[in-house]
Design an enzyme around this catalytic site. Structure first.
Site, PDB file in Angstrom:
ATOM      1  N   ASP A 104     -30.807  11.036 -26.431  1.00  7.59           N
ATOM      2  CA  ASP A 104     -31.376  10.281 -27.548  1.00  7.59           C
ATOM      3  C   ASP A 104     -31.175  11.032 -28.856  1.00  7.59           C
ATOM      4  OD1 ASP A 104     -32.844   8.760 -29.279  1.00  7.59           O
ATOM      5  OD2 ASP A 104     -34.677   8.765 -28.100  1.00  7.59           O
ATOM      6  N   ASP A 131     -26.625  -1.357 -31.513  1.00  7.67           N
ATOM      7  CA  ASP A 131     -27.100  -2.556 -30.817  1.00  7.67           C
ATOM      8  C   ASP A 131     -27.824  -3.461 -31.816  1.00  7.67           C
ATOM      9  OD1 ASP A 131     -28.379  -4.441 -29.166  1.00  7.67           O
ATOM     10  OD2 ASP A 131     -28.530  -3.002 -27.525  1.00  7.67           O
ATOM     11  N   LYS A 145     -32.169 -11.169 -31.007  1.00  2.05           N
ATOM     12  CA  LYS A 145     -33.351 -12.019 -30.905  1.00  2.05           C
ATOM     13  C   LYS A 145     -34.438 -11.506 -31.848  1.00  2.05           C
ATOM     14  CE  LYS A 145     -32.516 -13.503 -26.148  1.00  2.05           C
ATOM     15  NZ  LYS A 145     -33.056 -13.583 -24.772  1.00  2.05           N
ATOM     16  N   ASP A 199     -21.624  -5.901 -37.587  1.00  5.26           N
ATOM     17  CA  ASP A 199     -21.026  -7.227 -37.683  1.00  5.26           C
ATOM     18  C   ASP A 199     -22.090  -8.320 -37.594  1.00  5.26           C
ATOM     19  OD1 ASP A 199     -21.265  -6.232 -34.991  1.00  5.26           O
ATOM     20  OD2 ASP A 199     -20.295  -8.054 -34.294  1.00  5.26           O
ATOM     21  N   LYS A 234     -13.186  -1.941 -30.416  1.00  6.96           N
ATOM     22  CA  LYS A 234     -13.183  -3.189 -29.661  1.00  6.96           C
ATOM     23  C   LYS A 234     -14.311  -4.107 -30.136  1.00  6.96           C
ATOM     24  CE  LYS A 234     -11.070  -1.259 -25.491  1.00  6.96           C
ATOM     25  NZ  LYS A 234     -11.261  -0.954 -24.047  1.00  6.96           N
TER      26      LYS A 234
END
Length: 244
Positions: A128, A151, A155, A187, A224
């Site tokens: 971490d 990440d 939601k 993004d 990617k």
């Protein structure tokens, strides 16, 4: 009969649970390929360190010893599969790179890239990054921090889990030396706005451009994740800040 409720100190009662700490990752277990396992066995003892060992004091946090020199030091939080991390380290031989990641196949893949390119200016830390930054990284010791495509937790109810929050940015502003940089990319449009708001509210950080948005730098390799975002029609936004 009245509805039965758990006692106030019952850990199953959501109201009794402590707030969830924001971490720099979600740990997904995955098997290594044979090639990744060979790279891990050969290169992890040479180029890798466990964050837990550094935080506990079992091993010292000592980049100068790891690299055998004193040079500008950049930390990347979340190196993924390592393609851009290795490319940036190869393009910047005078800078030492710390790649902090938790996904074992990604670490193994990065170690393979390090070995193939003969890189000596890249060390991988497993664990971490938030805890490492808080507990072991000295104030003013980093020349730069990179957070590329964290990440997005798309939601709405999960957005509190996003990495780029005021508390972390305050820590980063302390750990980065004056004149050093914080470079972010995402993004997801609403996450880009959140990054802009959070970093803009930190008084020790100055945006590189008037509106905070940075034209995509040619030196940042296309990952990617970024290629997929382009295919799916999501705009990639970069943000760059200088430590005052």
């Amino acid at each position: 009969m009245p509805e039965s409720r758990p006692p106030l100190d019952d850990p199953q009662d959501p109201a009794a649970r402590p707030p969830r700490a924001v971490t720099s990752f979600v740990h997904h277990r995955a098997r290594l390929t044979e090639g990744q396992q060979r790279a891990w066995d050969r290169w992890w003892p040479v180029r890798g360190h466990e964050v837990a060992d550094l935080v506990s004091g079992a091993r010292p946090y000592d980049p100068a010893a790891w690299f055998g020199r004193s040079a500008p030091l950049v930390m990347e939080i979340g190196s993924g599969m390592g393609e851009s991390t290795a490319a940036m380290a190869a393009a910047e031989p005078g800078t030492d790179h710390l790649a902090v990641e938790v996904f074992e196949p990604g670490i193994a893949q990065l170690l393979m890239r390090v070995a193939e390119a003969g890189l000596t200016n890249l060390v991988v830390l497993r664990g971490d990054a938030v805890v490492l930054l808080r507990e072991r990284v000295p104030s003013g010791s980093l020349d730069g921090v990179r957070i590329f495509f964290p990440d997005p937790w798309p939601k709405r109810r999960h957005r509190k889990r996003r990495l780029v929050q005021p508390d972390l940015v305050a820590v980063l502003a302390d750990r980065i030396r004056p004149g050093g940089t914080l470079h972010l990319a995402t993004d997801w449009a609403d996450y880009a706005v959140q990054m802009l708001d959070v970093c803009g509210a930190e008084p020790r950080l100055r945006p590189a451009t008037a509106d905070g948005w940075l034209p995509r730098p040619s030196w940042r390799p296309v990952t990617k994740f970024e290629a997929r975002a382009r295919v799916e029609g999501r705009e990639v936004r970069d943000l760059l800040y200088y430590k005052e």
